[in-house]
Design a protein around this motif. Structure first.
Motif, short mmCIF file in Angstrom:
data_model
loop_
_atom_site.label_atom_id
_atom_site.label_comp_id
_atom_site.label_asym_id
_atom_site.label_seq_id
_atom_site.Cartn_x
_atom_site.Cartn_y
_atom_site.Cartn_z
N SER A 36 0.83 -1.20 0.00
CA SER A 36 0.00 0.00 0.00
C SER A 36 0.86 1.25 0.00
O SER A 36 0.60 2.23 -0.71
CB SER A 36 -0.92 -0.01 1.22
N ASP A 37 1.93 1.22 0.83
CA ASP A 37 2.84 2.36 0.87
C ASP A 37 3.50 2.56 -0.49
O ASP A 37 3.70 3.70 -0.94
CB ASP A 37 3.92 2.14 1.94
N SER A 38 3.87 1.47 -1.14
CA SER A 38 4.51 1.56 -2.46
C SER A 38 3.56 2.18 -3.47
O SER A 38 3.97 2.99 -4.31
CB SER A 38 4.95 0.17 -2.93
N ILE A 39 2.29 1.79 -3.40
CA ILE A 39 1.30 2.35 -4.32
C ILE A 39 1.17 3.86 -4.10
O ILE A 39 1.12 4.64 -5.04
CB ILE A 39 -0.06 1.65 -4.14
N GLN A 40 1.12 4.26 -2.81
CA GLN A 40 0.98 5.69 -2.51
C GLN A 40 2.18 6.48 -3.04
O GLN A 40 2.04 7.54 -3.63
CB GLN A 40 0.85 5.89 -1.00
N ALA A 41 3.39 5.90 -2.79
CA ALA A 41 4.60 6.58 -3.26
C ALA A 41 4.61 6.67 -4.78
O ALA A 41 4.96 7.70 -5.35
CB ALA A 41 5.84 5.83 -2.75
N ARG A 42 4.23 5.56 -5.42
CA ARG A 42 4.21 5.55 -6.88
C ARG A 42 3.17 6.52 -7.42
O ARG A 42 3.38 7.17 -8.45
CB ARG A 42 3.92 4.12 -7.37
N PHE A 43 2.05 6.64 -6.71
CA PHE A 43 1.00 7.57 -7.13
C PHE A 43 1.50 9.02 -7.03
O PHE A 43 1.25 9.84 -7.92
CB PHE A 43 -0.24 7.37 -6.27
N GLU A 44 2.21 9.34 -5.95
CA GLU A 44 2.76 10.69 -5.80
C GLU A 44 3.76 10.99 -6.92
O GLU A 44 3.82 12.09 -7.46
CB GLU A 44 3.43 10.84 -4.43
N GLN A 45 4.55 9.98 -7.24
CA GLN A 45 5.54 10.13 -8.32
C GLN A 45 4.83 10.35 -9.66
O GLN A 45 5.25 11.17 -10.48
CB GLN A 45 6.42 8.88 -8.38
N PHE A 46 3.73 9.63 -9.86
CA PHE A 46 2.95 9.77 -11.08
C PHE A 46 2.36 11.18 -11.17
O PHE A 46 2.41 11.82 -12.23
CB PHE A 46 1.85 8.72 -11.11
N LYS A 47 1.81 11.67 -10.04
CA LYS A 47 1.23 13.02 -10.05
C LYS A 47 2.30 14.07 -10.38
O LYS A 47 2.05 15.01 -11.13
CB LYS A 47 0.59 13.32 -8.69
N ALA A 48 3.48 13.89 -9.79
CA ALA A 48 4.57 14.84 -10.07
C ALA A 48 4.96 14.80 -11.55
O ALA A 48 5.19 15.84 -12.18
CB ALA A 48 5.79 14.50 -9.20
#
Length: 344
Positions: A81-93
């Motif tokens: 779940s943490d990985s998904i959140q981090a990847r999502f933030e990276q995607f938004k950036a």
């Protein structure tokens, strides 16, 4: 002046094209990164959903490894779940960066389109100015010939003799004007040098610093050699007698900055086809520092420079003067004293 204004527009357009190409490349790269992040996020979310779906009450009850195995799987699910959140933030950036890059590319393209229109307008202005100058020069030549014929009749001499006398008188007047201009420029240079020396002495005496002579305000370090300057002069001499054509840079016709650009290219130095930009890209020197191969400029300010010539020594320049005149050698003061000096 109209010709160099057009050359300036062409130079700015060239710089804008480079900026546009770079902006488009950056936008493409940012869009590709965002797409990669999107794909990675989707894959990670799918895998996490598949793994997390198996972690329910029955799994915990019947787990062979007991509570320890259940807690381990809970930790795995949390990490996912943490990985998904981090990847999502990276995607938004990445999405924000891609959007910003696309906006910059669009702005660059809009600016380029405006410069295309500006160049076209200045091209038309230069064309009209050249045609007008040629018409006026032709009209004056006809008028001059008529006046010489009238003078010959009044003095009861041949037209040929009257023409030779007139040419002699014009040369005397021209030489006097050149001499006066040279003396005035030399006097001004001497005053500037004296003022600079006084400032340097005052600065040295007060705080150990040094004043500025105005002879070395650098645009960029000098990169040419004496041999390079000789090659530039040799190239320019080979073009003597070829016609001035605005915006031309050879091989058989030239404008002022086109000739100096190609001359110094023969010397191994790259300069833009625009006199003001040539001044920007040379080492700024004073008139007393001139040596063969240096460039001499005319303009009220560096931004309004509109003519450039190649200095060849002994107060002489080699240049493409203007519409109606061929590439020639003249006194540096044949017209009005130059304002700026640069060393490629």
């Amino acid at each position: 002046m109209a010709s160099e204004a057009y050359n300036g527009a062409q130079w700015r357009l060239g710089e804008a094209k480079k900026a546009t190409a770079a902006a488009i490349a950056a936008a493409d790269a940012a869009t590709e990164r965002a797409a990669t992040e999107r794909s990675g996020l989707a894959a990670l979310a799918t895998a996490s959903a598949h793994h997390g779906g198996a972690l329910n009450g029955l799994t915990a009850f019947f787990a062979e490894g007991g509570p320890e195995e259940v807690m381990s799987e809970v930790q795995v699910a949390k990490s996912a779940s943490d990985s998904i959140q981090a990847r999502f933030e990276q995607f938004k950036a990445s999405e924000v960066m891609a959007k910003t890059a696309r906006t910059r590319a669009e702005e660059a393209q809009t600016k380029q389109a405006g410069l295309v229109r500006e160049a076209a307008q200045l091209r038309d202005v230069a064309t009209q100015a050249a045609q007008s100058a040629q018409r006026q020069a032709s009209a004056i030549a006809v008028q001059r010939q008529q006046l010489i014929s009238e003078l010959a009749a009044a003095q009861k001499i041949s037209v040929s003799l009257a023409r030779r006398r007139q040419a002699g008188l014009e040369k005397i007047a021209h030489d006097k004007a050149v001499s006066a201009a040279a003396q005035a420029a030399a006097h001004a240079a001497a005053q500037q040098a004296e003022q600079a020396a006084d400032q340097a002495a005052a600065g040295s005496g007060s705080n150990g610093g040094s004043g500025s002579s105005g002879a070395g305000s650098p645009g960029r370090p000098a990169v040419g050699t004496t041999r390079a300057a000789a090659r530039a002069i040799e190239f320019a001499r080979a073009q003597l007698g070829e016609p001035y054509v605005w915006a031309a840079a050879g091989p058989n016709s030239w404008d002022c900055s086109g000739l100096t650009m190609m001359a110094w290219r023969a010397g191994g130095v790259s300069l833009p086809h625009y006199s003001a930009a040539q001044y920007d890209e040379t080492e700024h020197i004073g008139v007393t520092d001139l040596r063969p191969g240096d460039l001499v400029f005319w303009g009220d300010t560096p931004d309004t420079i509109h003519h450039v010539a190649l200095y060849i020594g002994n107060g002489q320049i080699l240049h493409a003067p203007r519409t109606g005149r061929d590439v020639s050698i003249d006194s540096m003061y044949y017209w009005i004293p130059p304002n700026y000096f640069g060393r490629p």
